[in-house]
Design an enzyme around this catalytic site. Structure first.
Site, PDB file in Angstrom:
ATOM      1  N   ARG A 323      37.053  23.360  63.661  1.00  0.00           N
ATOM      2  CA  ARG A 323      36.742  24.143  62.476  1.00  0.00           C
ATOM      3  C   ARG A 323      35.723  25.211  62.856  1.00  0.00           C
ATOM      4  NH1 ARG A 323      40.686  22.895  60.849  1.00  0.00           N
ATOM      5  NH2 ARG A 323      41.311  21.741  58.985  1.00  0.00           N
ATOM      6  N   GLU A 352      38.658  33.154  58.064  1.00  0.00           N
ATOM      7  CA  GLU A 352      39.964  33.410  58.659  1.00  0.00           C
ATOM      8  C   GLU A 352      40.859  34.181  57.693  1.00  0.00           C
ATOM      9  OE1 GLU A 352      41.619  29.730  60.048  1.00  0.00           O
ATOM     10  OE2 GLU A 352      40.050  29.420  61.535  1.00  0.00           O
ATOM     11  N   HIS A 371      44.284  30.512  65.026  1.00  0.00           N
ATOM     12  CA  HIS A 371      44.450  29.162  64.485  1.00  0.00           C
ATOM     13  C   HIS A 371      45.845  28.610  64.815  1.00  0.00           C
ATOM     14  CE1 HIS A 371      42.630  26.430  61.177  1.00  0.00           C
ATOM     15  NE2 HIS A 371      43.363  25.711  61.999  1.00  0.00           N
TER      16      HIS A 371
END
Length: 635
Positions: A323, A352, A371
């Site tokens: 994270r 993000e 990601h």
């Protein structure tokens, strides 16, 4: 006497509001025994189907789910609202909202069970407007499931499914308060995330990304992109869960020395793959490489900051596929510029996507990916199926192994506790109906008699069902395994548990369950023990819950239908006399049991009846001279 386990949920609140109403017939909430309350949509007629799945639909309150009709605007795909298994008018198929893209295999699982809405890129306002129509919500990491979402659901939302591991975008406290189960998909993308971590590790060590960009720019700079070897270097895995342990396995295969920090990881599991568990400070101060696999929680938020970077080796390399929020990105920039951190490989960021001018992304010694941890074809399909099955299971009333805000009760425990679930809820429901006044229910004691070692007796589900039985008849709360402890605490009820060893067969998890309520008045004085506590006790016989004692009187009554308790003079003819009164009132008697302490003194007659007697019939029973007191109880 076994060990005593106390689950204290609040002891001092004056809960006069929880004193039951004076009527002899509390509201009957039919089908209300499931640990997930209104989560069940199964049409099974059996509480436990042959292939064990804890479906409590026959004993639970299933609210009707209106079938969605009409045109839905802003649907991402024109075929997102499916009608291929249209249940027709009057059906109760649940509505499942999918707010982020999910693999087709998972959608197919959902469509076999409910009406699926795929509404992507919803704003918070749009999500709040839509959620009150939905029984389930499936999200990835982009949708924020806030307290406002649960409030807007108005109790209809039963399960939130997170297609992935991390649940930091879901307000777990709010979900628990509203009795909404939260499940995730922790296994399907484990290997993909671990593989991506290793890929970033190798790419960073050998400058693959920078070298690739240089060659594409027409350059051939072999001397500029000399890397470092991984063999013999120390890798610290920060978070030794599923992904972290898989990264450790692969790093061991590369010849690295692997250590790990995780305050919750069992040492034997780490030793099994040749990993030493160490303290946080030891891990960060001795590592050549740090691979982050910890969840984002208040305790881990920006845990990698100026202070922690200052304790690291000069030239350490960091990989983060967990994270973004666990790293203070400004502090990481300073560590990169000072040389404390030689390189960083980041798959996740605090925000993000990060802004285009993000200095960290643009840093020459940083490899950045968008990601991609779970982004393999196999993982995407696996996650979709895993979360779909977990959500469907929860809607059926099953206890999911991936629930994150409910106790993890193993399937084998659920199976053997099945008949005791009904017993526990009915004992709670009976006990609260015996309360007539006092300062309100503040203290409840539950005693489990068992031949098993206390450490081998998991009573969390039983405690939740007793809590449900006590609270639901006298409030508008819906209690399930998710919110039982929270609701008890909220209402000021302290629930303690005691486990007592008895010499009997350990095949039965529990011999008897006793429920005591202290510091209250009773509408049936015979239910009081010498210490002034209301006390009832029951057991399971032939798979059916039975009441075995009321106060100090032993009885043997099947807990089905309704119950009349009478304290009387122990003399001939009482059974016939009361039976005749009930017959004249057209009330069918299903069973009768008499318990007494001393012959020809006082006795308790427990009478099971199929119908609720009218007031005139009950008055006639009370007018019998030998009847000292009686109470009608609705099961």
């Amino acid at each position: 006497m076994g060990t005593t386990s106390i689950f204290s949920t609040a002891a001092t609140t004056n809960l006069s509001a929880l004193t039951p109403p004076p009527s002899t017939s509390p509201p009957d909430k039919k089908n209300s025994n499931s640990p997930f309350s209104h989560l069940s949509f199964s049409n099974s007629s059996s509480i436990f189907p042959q292939k064990f799945s804890l479906s409590f639909s026959t004993i639970f309150n299933n609210p009707a789910v209106s079938r969605l009709s009409g045109t839905v605007s802003n649907v991402h795909h024109s075929d997102s609202v499916r009608s291929d298994s249209d249940p027709g008018v009057g059906s109760q198929k649940p509505t499942i909202l999918v707010s982020e893209k999910l693999g087709e295999a998972g959608l197919d699982v959902l469509r076999t069970f409910g009406n699926v809405l795929c509404l992507y890129e919803l704003s918070q306002a749009d999500l709040c407007a839509k959620i009150s129509d939905c029984d389930a919500l499936i999200v990835r990491s982009g949708t924020k499931v806030t307290r406002q979402v649960f409030e807007a659901a108005k109790g209809k939302l039963k399960v939130v499914g997170r297609a992935g591991v991390g649940i930091d975008n879901v307000d777990l406290q709010a979900a628990t308060e509203f009795g909404c189960l939260v499940v995730n998909a922790p296994t399907a993308n484990t290997i993909a995330a671990a593989e991506h971590g290793i890929a970033l590790l190798a790419a960073m060590a050998r400058n693959v990304s920078q070298a690739d960009a240089s060659v594409k720019d027409g350059k051939w700079q072999r001397n500029k992109y000399v890397g470092v070897s991984m063999v013999g270097k120390t890798l610290a895995v920060m978070g030794f869960g599923k992904v972290g342990s898989e990264v450790a396995r692969r790093a061991k295969g590369l010849g690295m020395h692997v250590i790990a920090h995780d305050p919750y990881a069992p040492a034997d599991r780490a030793r099994a793959i040749g990993v030493d568990l160490v303290s946080f400070d030891q891990a960060i101060s001795t590592a050549d490489f740090l691979s982050l696999h910890m969840p984002l929680t208040p305790a881990t938020d920006k845990i990698f900051n100026d202070d922690t970077f200052a304790k690291m080796k000069m030239g350490v390399r960091i990989i983060n596929v967990a994270r973004g929020g666990v790293i203070d990105e400004d502090a990481l920039m300073r560590a990169l510029d000072s040389g404390i951190v030689a390189q960083a490989a980041l798959d996740v960021f605090t925000k993000e996507p990060p802004p285009k001018d993000n200095k960290l992304v643009q840093h020459v010694n940083v490899i950045a990916t968008p990601h991609l941890g779970a982004s393999t074809k196999e993982a995407q399909e696996g996650v979709a199926v895993e979360i779909a099955e977990a959500v469907v299971g929860a809607l059926r009333g099953e206890l999911s192994a991936t629930a994150v805000n409910a106790p993890m009760v193993p399937p084998q425990v659920l199976s053997e506790l099945a008949p005791y679930v009904t017993l526990a809820e009915k004992l709670g429901r009976l006990a609260v109906q015996l309360v007539s006044g006092g300062s309100g229910i503040q203290s409840v004691k539950v005693v489990y008699c068992s031949a098993r070692d206390p450490d081998n007796l998991d009573t969390r589900l039983l405690r939740a069902m007793i809590t449900k039985g006590i609270i639901e008849p006298i409030s508008n709360a819906h209690i399930n395994l998710v919110n039982a402890d929270y609701k008890a605490k909220q209402k000021g009820i302290r629930i303690s548990e005691e486990r007592v060893f008895v010499d009997s067969s350990p095949e039965n998890p529990v011999e008897t369950i006793q429920v005591q309520i202290s510091n209250v008045q009773s509408k049936f004085e015979s239910a009081l023990l010498g210490n002034g506590n209301i006390s009832i006790e029951g057991k399971v016989k032939y798979g059916i819950p039975h009441l075995t004692s009321v106060g100090s009187f032993g009885v043997d009554v099947s807990l089905e239908g309704n119950l009349i308790l009478c304290r009387q003079v122990d003399q001939p003819g009482m059974i016939g006399r009361v039976g005749n009164i009930l017959a004249e009132g057209n009330v069918n008697v299903s069973f009768m049991s008499v318990g007494r302490t001393v012959k020809r003194t006082k006795a308790i007659m427990a009478i099971g009846v199929d119908e609720e007697p009218d007031k005139a019939t009950l008055r006639q029973i009370g007018d019998v001279p030998a009847v000292d007191e009686f109470v009608f109880l609705n099961l």
